[in-house]
Design a protein around this motif. Structure first.
Motif, PDB file in Angstrom:
ATOM      1  N   PRO A 194       0.825  -1.221   0.000  1.00 58.65           N
ATOM      2  CA  PRO A 194       0.000   0.000   0.000  1.00 58.65           C
ATOM      3  C   PRO A 194       0.853   1.261   0.000  1.00 58.65           C
ATOM      4  CG  PRO A 194       0.101  -0.904   2.198  1.00 58.65           C
ATOM      5  CD  PRO A 194       0.862  -1.862   1.322  1.00 58.65           C
ATOM      6  N   LYS A 195       0.336   2.287  -0.627  1.00 63.75           N
ATOM      7  CA  LYS A 195       1.008   3.598  -0.608  1.00 63.75           C
ATOM      8  C   LYS A 195       1.097   4.109   0.836  1.00 63.75           C
ATOM      9  CE  LYS A 195      -0.130   8.350  -2.197  1.00 63.75           C
ATOM     10  NZ  LYS A 195      -1.135   9.090  -3.006  1.00 63.75           N
ATOM     11  N   LEU A 196      -0.025   4.045   1.551  1.00 62.09           N
ATOM     12  CA  LEU A 196      -0.051   4.418   2.974  1.00 62.09           C
ATOM     13  C   LEU A 196      -0.343   3.151   3.770  1.00 62.09           C
ATOM     14  CD1 LEU A 196      -2.212   7.662   2.627  1.00 62.09           C
ATOM     15  CD2 LEU A 196       0.293   7.470   2.699  1.00 62.09           C
ATOM     16  N   ILE A 197       0.495   2.877   4.763  1.00 60.77           N
ATOM     17  CA  ILE A 197       0.348   1.632   5.520  1.00 60.77           C
ATOM     18  C   ILE A 197      -0.832   1.764   6.482  1.00 60.77           C
ATOM     19  CG2 ILE A 197       1.506   0.106   7.162  1.00 60.77           C
ATOM     20  CD1 ILE A 197       4.173   1.070   5.872  1.00 60.77           C
ATOM     21  N   PRO A 198      -1.802   0.846   6.388  1.00 68.99           N
ATOM     22  CA  PRO A 198      -2.974   0.948   7.267  1.00 68.99           C
ATOM     23  C   PRO A 198      -2.564   0.862   8.736  1.00 68.99           C
ATOM     24  CG  PRO A 198      -3.368  -0.623   5.485  1.00 68.99           C
ATOM     25  CD  PRO A 198      -1.929  -0.274   5.427  1.00 68.99           C
ATOM     26  N   ASP A 199      -3.170   1.710   9.571  1.00 65.46           N
ATOM     27  CA  ASP A 199      -2.867   1.656  11.002  1.00 65.46           C
ATOM     28  C   ASP A 199      -3.729   0.575  11.672  1.00 65.46           C
ATOM     29  OD1 ASP A 199      -5.432   2.654  11.372  1.00 65.46           O
ATOM     30  OD2 ASP A 199      -4.761   4.718  11.710  1.00 65.46           O
ATOM     31  N   GLU A 200      -3.697   0.525  12.992  1.00 61.83           N
ATOM     32  CA  GLU A 200      -4.403  -0.563  13.678  1.00 61.83           C
ATOM     33  C   GLU A 200      -5.918  -0.504  13.466  1.00 61.83           C
ATOM     34  OE1 GLU A 200      -3.474   2.651  16.730  1.00 61.83           O
ATOM     35  OE2 GLU A 200      -2.548   1.744  14.972  1.00 61.83           O
ATOM     36  N   ASN A 201      -6.432   0.676  13.098  1.00 62.72           N
ATOM     37  CA  ASN A 201      -7.863   0.789  12.823  1.00 62.72           C
ATOM     38  C   ASN A 201      -8.201   0.585  11.341  1.00 62.72           C
ATOM     39  OD1 ASN A 201      -8.380   1.539  15.547  1.00 62.72           O
ATOM     40  ND2 ASN A 201      -7.572   3.570  15.045  1.00 62.72           N
ATOM     41  N   GLY A 202      -7.171   0.241  10.568  1.00 61.85           N
ATOM     42  CA  GLY A 202      -7.414   0.042   9.140  1.00 61.85           C
ATOM     43  C   GLY A 202      -7.483   1.339   8.364  1.00 61.85           C
ATOM     44  N   LYS A 203      -7.088   2.452   9.001  1.00 63.92           N
ATOM     45  CA  LYS A 203      -7.070   3.737   8.284  1.00 63.92           C
ATOM     46  C   LYS A 203      -5.684   3.937   7.644  1.00 63.92           C
ATOM     47  CE  LYS A 203     -11.104   5.146   9.872  1.00 63.92           C
ATOM     48  NZ  LYS A 203     -12.248   5.069   8.953  1.00 63.92           N
ATOM     49  N   PRO A 204      -5.626   4.650   6.541  1.00 65.60           N
ATOM     50  CA  PRO A 204      -4.326   4.923   5.928  1.00 65.60           C
ATOM     51  C   PRO A 204      -3.425   5.644   6.910  1.00 65.60           C
ATOM     52  CG  PRO A 204      -6.102   5.545   4.452  1.00 65.60           C
ATOM     53  CD  PRO A 204      -6.731   5.242   5.777  1.00 65.60           C
ATOM     54  N   GLY A 205      -2.223   5.073   7.178  1.00 70.33           N
ATOM     55  CA  GLY A 205      -1.323   5.671   8.160  1.00 70.33           C
ATOM     56  C   GLY A 205      -0.071   6.234   7.513  1.00 70.33           C
ATOM     57  N   VAL A 206       1.087   5.778   8.002  1.00 67.03           N
ATOM     58  CA  VAL A 206       2.345   6.362   7.522  1.00 67.03           C
ATOM     59  C   VAL A 206       2.609   5.977   6.070  1.00 67.03           C
ATOM     60  CG1 VAL A 206       3.346   6.408   9.837  1.00 67.03           C
ATOM     61  CG2 VAL A 206       3.731   4.418   8.345  1.00 67.03           C
TER      62      VAL A 206
END
Lengths: 566, 566
Positions: A231-243
């Protein structure tokens, strides 16, 4: 460029020509009744006519561009994409458990066809996502599926396919991108990928790349390749786009057409990825996704054919010139010949594509091996003939416009510039033809002969009512049968020199079969008159194509490279 | 984009295939011996390779533009043009009494072919001038000839052709430009003309426009049209460019290709013009110039085919991919099939064009009516088949490049974008086909049957040595004879619906004839192997084309406009 969605034409094709009743008759697709399908296509058609078609020129005149490493898309594309996503049109065949509609691929094929006719460069974005959904659905772990599929299906995130590298195009096995285990179940992906359609955009929350790379213990060639989701943005623990992941768009290609679709050079610098499927088994997952993508690209050809035809037809009806009954150029026999050829060819290519979709749906719903073999056989034909039809019809559309066809303002040239790449990407048409006479004939021709039996039976059944049309179709099928036997008698490498003419001849005959079915269903209709035009005027082309396919291998083999120089 | 002038190929064609000895055998062209021709072509070839070919990309990337009403040409074009003019290459067939070389048109055709392959958009400039020289030589007064011809032939001044108006394209008779006598022997020309190739430039002293307009007493339609010479700068009493005429470039078209060639909208506001030929007789002068221009445009197709082929061949020999003997893509059967098709088709189109040039030269030098009829017959075939060959070969050149073919940097796409207009301008290919089955068959088919007799005699003569090649050519000629008879049996408007397939079938058969001649001249040569490829693999296409030409008129006529909508 106004566009009118040909809903009635789809419904006639589904009912009379490609046997959609078989699909609706399965338990799995029992809710997708013709009435339901008509309603769905009607809704999609409205979106295409009103929202997407106005974006076609915008994609050409205001190309996607790279600004500070970020892709900026053409004016209006973000709104167009959002309208598609909100309507649920990104992937209508995706499974219901992840938020999809679970519709037959046949219906999605009609939707893709309309979206592509309205705005091809934008359509390519959900087409890539559809391929990724396929691959994840069949090969990814439950965790990956649960996290990614709902986002991809809703259109919140988009998907891409990363196969090609500078030294590894048609020869995928030559790729050198690497994947090193991070020790936590993830992998560090490093390498450069080229020709990545929609490698980035500015209207989805995230962009998910499926990347082919080699693990440290991967053998050279295709057997050492694995597939990763990056992924372009790594999903965080909530599945939201993160870093942000360690990947970026290096540059965009300056292309002949499809300017609205950013074709990216992608750089992966130890980007975090997740394995999809088993190690070293990436090609299998890739083929899952590529088979449906080949149908999708073949349909892109059909889309452009329809768009170019409607565009040329409108011009021919309003352009005053010469002494014709109504003073417009549509009264000239040669203009009419071109428009009729465009219409008859579009019908044939669309019928072939939809018959492939029906075979895939029936095979998937019933598990029947014969339908799966039929689908496998029709895939390269649909891809190559659909895209060649798009190119041929767009080219004729330019010619109908006369001098105006060469002037960019009319938009006629854009259809040709846009569609030209479809004969190349997703496996060049030459590769499709090798697939047809190679892998798809490893059954000894069983699937091909079964289809030919069906064509001949159809022609026999039509003899009483339409003898003048039935006979040429029957004869052409016989000729195709003989050519198939002749090719099967050759060893594999010797078949390849005639592979593309064979594929074209096969499509020409199939087109006759489907036109004849349409004529049989309504002998006094426009479809029947179009069938007569195709069968009497266009079908004879098969003879030359099959003669080329059958011709002695030596005629090509004897030519040295030096012979070709002058 | 390096280009290699194929001098040997020209010389073999002239000697073995198109019968150039007939031209050199006339008194008028007795000095143009094969040795002399080889030397001349060698010189022209050097200019093309070294000076003109490097300008090809420049024309695309740095299009001609309009600045303050003046055309600024692409970088390097001025130098390229001057090199052509200084070498005497603007119009090598122009009469010696006005400073020309008086060479056969056959030689000029080879020169134009090379210049067009090197840089098509620049080549179009002298091609227009050549047409103007033709028209003035045959129709202008002595005063006009003495003043203008030396300047045009030297390249100091350039010539253009002004036919089309917004409402008068293929239907020239609908034009509305006006010419009013000034009372001093000159005329005031008023009107707007569109699609004027090279309507202005920044490298010749003057630009001379041939303009079709209607005198006050001109009847409507083509019979009321007169031809005028309208210079940008009015020559003073010394014949030097003097005061500016009342004309200007309104705008340049934004085109699909040929960006280096400024396509102008021209406005004439009472501009001073001189009548060329008799009042109301403008179409006759126009046809003088258009017939040779049709050969010229057909050759533009051949030029681009050669350029695209050389370009693709170079790429295929260096692009590493897949498991082939030398690791490059030229070892793949389908790539080799494409390159062989490109070469065989280029040979056929070039041979047809040169055989037309030989017919024109022989007719002009001997006054023989049969040669003139042969030339008339071959003109539409050369124009349409040459340009379709350029488009087909350029398209295949893109395909040989794979993904790189769609990327503009490689230059493969430019060939297709540039050549596409050649099927449209100088009479669309549909109009060429109508000309072939209409006007050119008003002799009851005599010229066509004479050519068919020659083809069959050639095949008969080849039977002993090359039976496998002779028989298919003979059969194809027979089939063409039958189709010709079938078309002749139809009334005129009914012939038109099959006109273009007929023209294509005619060209396919002619190509077989010329390939066979080349094979007969050197049975163990590359030409003979290429002939086998063409005759065994490509010639069979004639069957489908001629079947389409012969098919019942009703198949097309029954389709209404509504039938074409969906």
């Amino acid at each position: 460029m106004p566009y009118r969605a040909p809903i009635d034409a789809y419904m006639r094709l589904l009912r009379d020509v490609v046997g959609y009743d078989r699909v609706a008759g399965t338990e799995r697709f029992s809710e997708a009744t013709p009435d339901m399908v008509a309603a769905i296509l009607g809704e999609a058609g409205k979106l295409c006519e009103e929202v997407l078609a106005p974006l076609q020129r915008s994609g050409d005149l205001d190309p996607a561009r790279l600004e500070n490493g970020v892709v900026r898309t053409s004016k209006g594309f973000a709104e167009g994409y959002k309208a598609m996503a909100e309507g649920g049109w990104i992937a209508t065949s995706a499974p219901e458990e992840f938020g999809g509609m679970g519709l037959p691929l046949t219906v999605t094929t009609c939707v893709n066809d309309m979206v592509g006719a309205a705005c091809l460069s934008l359509q390519l974005n959900p087409l890539m996502t559809q391929g990724q959904i396929d691959a994840l659905e069949h090969h990814a772990s439950d965790d990956l599926r649960n996290l990614y599929l709902p986002k991809l299906i809703s259109g919140e995130w988009a998907g891409t396919m990363n196969l090609t590298e500078p030294q590894a195009g048609s020869d995928v096995g030559a790729l050198s991108s690497k994947a090193v285990p991070n020790g936590d179940g993830t992998y560090a992906i490093t390498g450069q990928k080229i020709y990545i359609s929609w490698g980035d955009n500015d209207f989805t929350e995230n962009v998910c790349h499926l990347v082919l790379a080699r693990l440290p213990d991967g053998v050279p060639g295709t057997k050492g390749i694995s597939l990763f989701l990056v992924p372009k943005l790594i999903p965080d623990e909530n599945g939201k786009p993160g870093v942000a992941n360690d990947l970026h768009v290096v540059s965009l290609e300056h292309k002949m057409g499809l300017h609205g679709s950013p074709t990216c050079v992608m750089q992966y610098d130890g980007a975090k990825g997740w394995l999809v499927g088993e190690p070293h088994d990436g090609m299998r997952a890739m083929f899952t996704m590529m088979n449906n993508a080949r149908l999708g690209v073949g349909v892109q050809g059909v889309s452009v054919a329809e768009g170019a035809l409607q565009h040329a037809l409108a011009y021919a009806q309003e352009r005053k010139q010469g002494r014709t009954p109504d003073g417009t150029i549509i009264g000239h026999a040669d203009v009419r010949r071109m428009l009729a050829t465009m219409r008859a060819e579009t019908f044939a290519a669309r019928a072939i594509a939809l018959s492939l979709a029906v075979a895939i749906d029936t095979g998937n719903a019933t598990g029947d091996a014969e339908w799966k073999a039929r689908a496998a056989l029709l895939t390269p034909i649909t891809k190559a003939f659909g895209t060649e039809t798009g190119i041929k019809v767009a080219d004729m559309g330019i010619q109908v416009h006369g001098g105006m066809g060469f002037i960019e303002e009319t938009g006629a040239a854009q259809y040709l510039r846009d569609v030209r790449v479809t004969a190349i990407y997703e496996g060049t048409n030459g590769i499709q033809a090798m697939d047809l006479v190679g892998r798809k004939m490893m059954d000894g021709g069983e699937a091909a002969f079964a289809l030919l039996d069906e064509i001949e039976a159809g022609a026999e059944a039509a003899r009483a009512n339409l003898p003048d049309l039935a006979e040429p179709v029957w004869q052409a099928a016989e000729s195709l049968r003989e050519t198939t036997e002749a090719l099967l008698a050759r060893e594999m490498p010797d078949r390849f020199g005639g592979a593309l003419p064979y594929l074209r001849g096969f499509a020409r005959v199939l087109g006759g079969h489907f036109h004849l079915r349409a004529a049989m269903a309504a002998p006094d209709s426009a479809d029947a008159r179009l069938a007569a035009f195709y069968i009497l005027r266009m079908l004879p082309e098969h003879a030359g194509l099959l003669a080329e396919a059958r011709s002695e291998v030596s005629a090509l083999a004897n030519l040295s490279t030096e012979d070709l120089v002058a």
